[in-house]
Design an enzyme around this catalytic site. Structure first.
Site, PDB file in Angstrom:
ATOM      1  N   HIS A  35      -3.338  -2.508  -4.698  1.00  0.00           N
ATOM      2  CA  HIS A  35      -2.447  -3.635  -5.027  1.00  0.00           C
ATOM      3  C   HIS A  35      -3.330  -4.871  -5.083  1.00  0.00           C
ATOM      4  O   HIS A  35      -4.556  -4.778  -5.010  1.00  0.00           O
ATOM      5  CB  HIS A  35      -1.319  -3.804  -3.995  1.00  0.00           C
ATOM      6  CG  HIS A  35      -1.783  -3.805  -2.563  1.00  0.00           C
ATOM      7  ND1 HIS A  35      -2.553  -4.822  -2.032  1.00  0.00           N
ATOM      8  CD2 HIS A  35      -1.610  -2.912  -1.566  1.00  0.00           C
ATOM      9  CE1 HIS A  35      -2.824  -4.553  -0.775  1.00  0.00           C
ATOM     10  NE2 HIS A  35      -2.270  -3.390  -0.470  1.00  0.00           N
ATOM     11  N   CYS A  52       0.769  -1.241   0.000  1.00  0.00           N
ATOM     12  CA  CYS A  52       0.000   0.000   0.000  1.00  0.00           C
ATOM     13  C   CYS A  52       0.806   1.300   0.000  1.00  0.00           C
ATOM     14  O   CYS A  52       0.637   2.137  -0.883  1.00  0.00           O
ATOM     15  CB  CYS A  52      -0.983  -0.002   1.159  1.00  0.00           C
ATOM     16  SG  CYS A  52      -0.218  -0.293   2.770  1.00  0.00           S
TER      17      CYS A  52
END
Length: 605
Positions: free
Chosen positions: A198, A26
């Site tokens: 992601h 992240c």
């Protein structure tokens, strides 16, 4: 998953089938999104690092604020640089534009949390996240087919079914945002980007530098009055490559703002759209206390991955990969039962130096083509593409974090890499490319290089060559005089011993780890003991992780480990065990895990 609100966006937008994060985790991803720069250009590629943002640059919200936009950020501070004064407004609201005091245009970065890793892997967080779901919205566990990286049993089906449920819970929050825009009369003049930061928060997804960790959903909602800016019909699926580094310049272009020349992406929507990109790029570096360095590039068909620490397994031992997470526990139980297949066992094995996958023929990335004779030209082309990208963008991951922070004192890593001749990136990259490729004499020659970055990678090449410690028993101790051969020739150990006096602490620590893991010399443990007690948190973390990897040979350091843990503890009564949720926690976790593996009665948390 049942996602009616996301489906609403598709009906009035474009789906980008090949959108990719630049990191499989992240904070580096957010760093890229808000800066328009690769995290490895800024030095923000490690999870929860604290990196000075260059004074000469501005973030996306700052550029938009200078144009009169109201800017807001929801719930996240993990950008790997200080985000505090870069937004007009901070809010937990799903309708932050309502905090405007006038009719200014707005830019809102809204993080929607139910599908986070913790919600899928921790039962209590999962139950909190799905409180609003009706029984009909909870997905049938027996209908779930886990991906081939997981055994198909009740435990793994449960965790994967939770993800479907969490996507439905997340979709309800998307609905709140869309409904608020509708109520406020803003839906028809607001462009919306919907994406994940992601891959799924699961092993072989989040933190993995594969298609599974980098490929993200991307839908761009386009109001009817703005369709003239786009060349696709509603509901269209666009096959072009899009990277996170492209988001900032695209948003600025759509807002009619000039694009700073420092931004490293390209515009993928609107009248200033650039030609489709031919390649995208990704980077994997430290995640919490687990060091790693891998780089990847891919075109419309193939993904190529280069591992610079291939001796480290995909699932490293430690707190973030522990059994407190249900997915890791399910995999470990299957491993202990001996029921994992070849693909699933790979998660615990050392990595190949290079990987190559045909994403058309093999979308699950099961067949590594890196050694296939018929794919050598493709591999060579992608390898060169990746090499040039790392040089062009001055990849700061070629230095340890402690090293580039020391070299960029009173500046920023980004500025240092671009204004100082002291960063010989081409020479350091040539050193890194020795890992897994060069013979011993080439490596030993690089140990004489004047730059510590080159010497570090020469030591890493030796670390890879000796990663199994030969055939000896862990914990045996030898002096250099007693050596005949261990995992490396004697002359390599003599060179490593010299590295214990290197000017670079990172070189010392890695050399000490390599020597200690094969039981050669007490001086290596003394080096680790010195640096783990350092007041420089980055250096202390490097040493702590090295101590954990050394294993039984580090037993003499047990008293020092306890002392360093004590130094990093938070105040009594604090909500957190350690002083902070970055270096203090990461150092503490590594040392706690090392102590646990040495048989100490200690709780890792």
């Amino acid at each position: 998953a049942y996602t009616p609100n996301i489906d609403r966006l598709v009906e009035s937008g474009i789906v980008f089938n090949k959108a990719y994060a630049t990191a499989p985790i992240c904070a580096p991803s957010r760093s890229c999104l808000m800066s328009g720069l690769y995290a490895s250009s800024l030095g923000t590629q490690h999870l929860r690092c604290e990196i000075p943002f260059p004074d000469s640059l501005r973030t996306l919200p700052e550029h938009l604020a200078s144009m009169g936009y109201f800017t807001s950020n929801r719930n996240k501070t993990d950008y790997n640089f200080d985000p505090e004064d870069r937004w007009t407004h901070w809010s937990g609201s799903y309708a932050p534009w309502r905090n405007r005091t006038d009719e200014r245009p707005f830019f809102s970065f809204i993080n929607v949390g139910p599908s986070h890793e913790g919600s899928a892997n921790l039962r209590d967080r999962y139950e909190q996240s799905i409180e609003e779901l009706t029984p009909s919205e909870v997905h049938d566990r027996e209908a779930i087919s886990p991906p081939p990286y997981y055994p198909n049993n009740a435990e793994t089906r449960e965790v994967w079914a939770r993800y479907y449920d969490l996507l439905t819970a997340m979709d309800k929050n998307v609905g709140r945002i869309l409904d608020s825009l509708e109520i406020d009369g803003l839906m028809e003049n607001t462009i919306i980007f919907f994406f994940g930061d992601h891959g799924f928060g699961m092993p072989r997804y989040k933190r993995w530098l594969y298609n599974t960790g980098l490929h993200v959903p991307l839908i761009v909602h386009i109001p009817a009055d703005y369709t003239h800016l786009f060349d696709s019909e509603y509901g269209a699926h666009n096959p072009e490559l899009v990277s996170f580094v492209d988001f900032a310049p695209t948003v600025l272009s759509l807002a009619g703002a000039p694009i700073p020349p420092s931004m490293e992406g390209q515009v993928f929507l609107g009248p200033a759209k650039a030609p489709p990109r031919t390649h995208a790029f990704g980077a994997r570096d430290r995640a919490d206390d687990m060091f790693e360095m891998s780089r990847a590039t891919w075109d419309s068909q193939y993904i190529y991955i280069r591992h610079y620490m291939p001796h480290l397994p995909y699932i490293q031992e430690g707190f973030i990969n522990s059994d407190r997470k249900d997915s890791y526990r399910a995999l470990r139980r299957a491993k202990m039962r001996g029921t994992l297949n070849t693909e699933q066992r790979k998660l615990w094995e050392p990595k190949p130096v290079e990987e190559l996958y045909d994403l058309r023929a093999d979308p699950l990335e099961l067949t590594n083509l890196a050694e296939s004779p018929s794919h050598q030209d493709i591999k060579s082309t992608l390898r060169q593409t990746l090499h040039h990208w790392m040089l062009k963008h001055k990849d700061l991951g070629l230095l340890t974090e402690s090293e580039y922070m020391a070299r960029s004192q009173n500046s920023s890593p980004y500025t240092y890499a671009r204004t100082s001749e002291a960063y010989p990136v081409e020479e350091i990259l040539s050193g890194a490319e020795l890992v897994g490729k060069a013979d011993l004499d080439q490596v030993l020659e690089k140990l004489k290089h004047p730059d510590g970055g080159v010497r570090y990678w020469a030591v890493m090449a030796l670390r890879h060559l000796a990663f199994n410690g030969g055939n000896r028993t862990w914990g045996d101790k030898l002096t250099l005089d007693q050596l005949t051969e261990v995992g490396l020739p004697v002359k390599a150990y003599a060179s490593l011993s010299t590295c214990l006096k290197d000017p670079s602490p990172s070189v010392q620590i890695l050399a000490a780890e390599t020597l200690a893991i094969t039981g050669v010399g007490d001086e290596a443990l003394e080096t680790l003991e010195k640096w783990v007690a350092s007041d420089n948190p980055r250096i202390a973390l490097e040493a702590a992780r090295a101590i954990q990897l050394v294993g039984p040979a580090a037993r003499s350091l047990i008293p020092t480990m306890y002392q360093v843990i004590e130094k990093n503890l938070g105040e009594p009564g604090s909500n957190r065990k350690f002083k902070d949720f970055n270096y203090a926690s990461f150092t503490g976790w590594s040392l706690e895990w090392a102590l646990k593996n040495l048989g100490e009665d200690i709780q890792v948390n």
